[in-house]
Design a protein around this motif. Structure first.
Motif, PDB file in Angstrom:
ATOM      1  N   TYR A 122       0.819  -1.226   0.000  1.00 18.79           N
ATOM      2  CA  TYR A 122       0.000   0.000   0.000  1.00 18.79           C
ATOM      3  C   TYR A 122       0.848   1.269   0.000  1.00 18.79           C
ATOM      4  O   TYR A 122       0.429   2.293  -0.541  1.00 18.79           O
ATOM      5  N   HIS A 136      -9.947   2.163  -2.284  1.00 20.69           N
ATOM      6  CA  HIS A 136      -9.746   0.755  -1.960  1.00 20.69           C
ATOM      7  C   HIS A 136     -10.970   0.209  -1.230  1.00 20.69           C
ATOM      8  O   HIS A 136     -11.552   0.881  -0.370  1.00 20.69           O
ATOM      9  N   VAL A 141      -9.113  -5.104   1.324  1.00 20.75           N
ATOM     10  CA  VAL A 141      -7.882  -4.706   2.019  1.00 20.75           C
ATOM     11  C   VAL A 141      -7.626  -5.654   3.186  1.00 20.75           C
ATOM     12  O   VAL A 141      -6.511  -6.167   3.377  1.00 20.75           O
ATOM     13  N   ALA A 186      -5.411  -7.387  -3.334  1.00 19.79           N
ATOM     14  CA  ALA A 186      -5.423  -5.951  -3.045  1.00 19.79           C
ATOM     15  C   ALA A 186      -5.734  -5.147  -4.302  1.00 19.79           C
ATOM     16  O   ALA A 186      -6.479  -4.151  -4.255  1.00 19.79           O
TER      17      ALA A 186
END
Length: 402
Positions: A122, A136, A141, A186
């Motif tokens: 990230y 996101h 996540v 992700a």
């Protein structure tokens, strides 16, 4: 949601993560069986290769995604993402390499490592800049972080198991798939939105184009591939020629007519070993020796029979006891261990190493000294200093002491 990944770059990212995992784990596998002097070098190399593999996999995966044409990578967040990855991997491997590798050590290390891998991802995403914004999905996540922690736990278990050969290769591929799975999970939760709608905007600072990043990634790919190939090269110490008949001589030693007090006879079952005179101490009064050695674990102190000990290695103010399978921490110092152990069965072959002479199955030259191999599933190896070579040969029946 980003769609239309380049399948070849996706496959390459998995291969890179797997090669990095194999190389890093093969290095860490040698820490517990190799000489103590190499442990720091191996640990540093393992952490570096794993960090490079994970970080490179991340950016190959980024290049596989159809990002906006004006996307650039800010240099500072990109570098910070790598440093985070290298730091947490080094700390995690160090934490589980000291003391008894119990679940109480492995689980926190896996949590730290998994959180570090996710942070690397990230932070690296934060370095992506252009005329667009990024959002996101919180659920994805959380899922990506969970996958990173599971992958980290599996990787640490591989390290502690010291697997090799086909099993290590399979484990490294599984690790590469798991780390890649974290990345793409992700990315699945990442949304590219117009600049006015998102919470991310083009940030000032030194930036690199995707083409420049591709060059860096290509170089790192070669580094990982080179490290992988080097890890496949056999240990040259194992290729050296053994001295005549050592493997057979060690377990078959018997008293000889000309034996003297300066040449202790190796008899594993001899009860008189508890009162044998220590080497270099002719004329000293008999002394009792320890039948068991204490081992410190997360749940308290355990004990190991002296007959099961292959080697004792100095580790700061403590020692590590190898039983032929793995090392565990002992609260004794190397000097205390030498004083407590039966001198008829144990010999200090190096300032940092003591070995059980009855478990020696191989001895070969290495530099000005020698290297000996002990029996057991992992066949631990121990260095012999130049000053001790003659004494070791005499104890093995290869040469009489002068």
């Amino acid at each position: 949601m980003i769609e239309g990944y380049d399948p070849y770059l996706v496959a390459l990212s998995v291969v890179i993560a797997s090669l990095g995992g194999y190389t890093g784990f093969s290095l860490t596998a040698r820490i517990r069986s190799g000489p103590g002097e190499n442990a720091r070098v191996l640990l540093s190399g393992a952490a570096g290769i794993l960090a490079v593999g994970i970080w490179t996999m991340h950016f190959v995966g980024m290049m596989a995604a159809p990002l906006p044409a004006d996307a650039v990578y800010l240099v500072l967040p990109t570098i910070i993402s790598f440093l985070i990855c290298a730091l947490v991997i080094g700390i995690s491997l160090f934490f589980v390499s000291i003391g008894d590798p119990s679940p109480r050590r492995v689980v926190p290390s896996a949590l730290l490592l998994g959180a570090g891998i996710a942070s690397m991802h990230y932070v690296g995403m934060h370095g992506l800049s252009g005329s667009f914004g990024l959002t996101h999905d919180p659920a994805l996540v959380a899922l990506s972080v969970a996958i990173a922690i599971v992958a980290a736990y599996g990787g640490l278990r591989i390290f502690l198991a010291r697997q090799d050969g086909l099993r290590l290769a399979i484990s490294a591929v599984a690790f590469g798939i798991a780390v890649s799975g974290m990345h793409y999970t992700a990315m699945l939760g990442m949304h590219v939105v117009p600049i006015g709608e998102g919470h991310h905007h083009a940030a000032p600072g030194l930036a690199a184009s995707p083409q420049a990043l591709a060059i860096v990634v290509a170089v790192l790919c070669f580094v990982i591939a080179a490290g992988f190939l080097l890890s496949l090269v056999p240990d040259p110490r194992r290729q050296s020629q053994p001295m005549p008949a050592v493997a057979e001589a060690a377990p078959q030693l018997a008293p000889e007519p000309a034996a003297t007090a300066a040449e202790p006879v190796v008899e594993v079952a001899a009860p008189s070993r508890a009162t044998a005179a220590p080497l270099g101490g002719i004329g000293q009064p008999p002394r009792a020796t320890a039948a068991r050695l204490p081992l410190e674990g997360a749940n308290g102190t355990h004990f190991i029979d002296a007959g099961d000990v292959r080697s004792v290695r100095a580790d700061a103010h403590y020692t590590r006891i190898h039983d032929g399978t793995r090392e565990r921490m002992c609260p004794w110092s190397i000097s205390e261990a030498e004083a407590q152990l039966d001198p008829g069965r144990f010999i200090r072959v190096h300032r940092s190493h003591i070995v059980a002479i009855e478990h020696v199955i191989y001895v070969g030259r290495e530099g000005e000294g020698a290297i000996i191999e002990l029996d057991g599933p992992s066949k631990p190896r121990v260095p012999v200093s130049r000053a001790k070579v003659a004494e070791v040969k005499a104890r093995l029946g290869l040469r009489r002491p002068a």
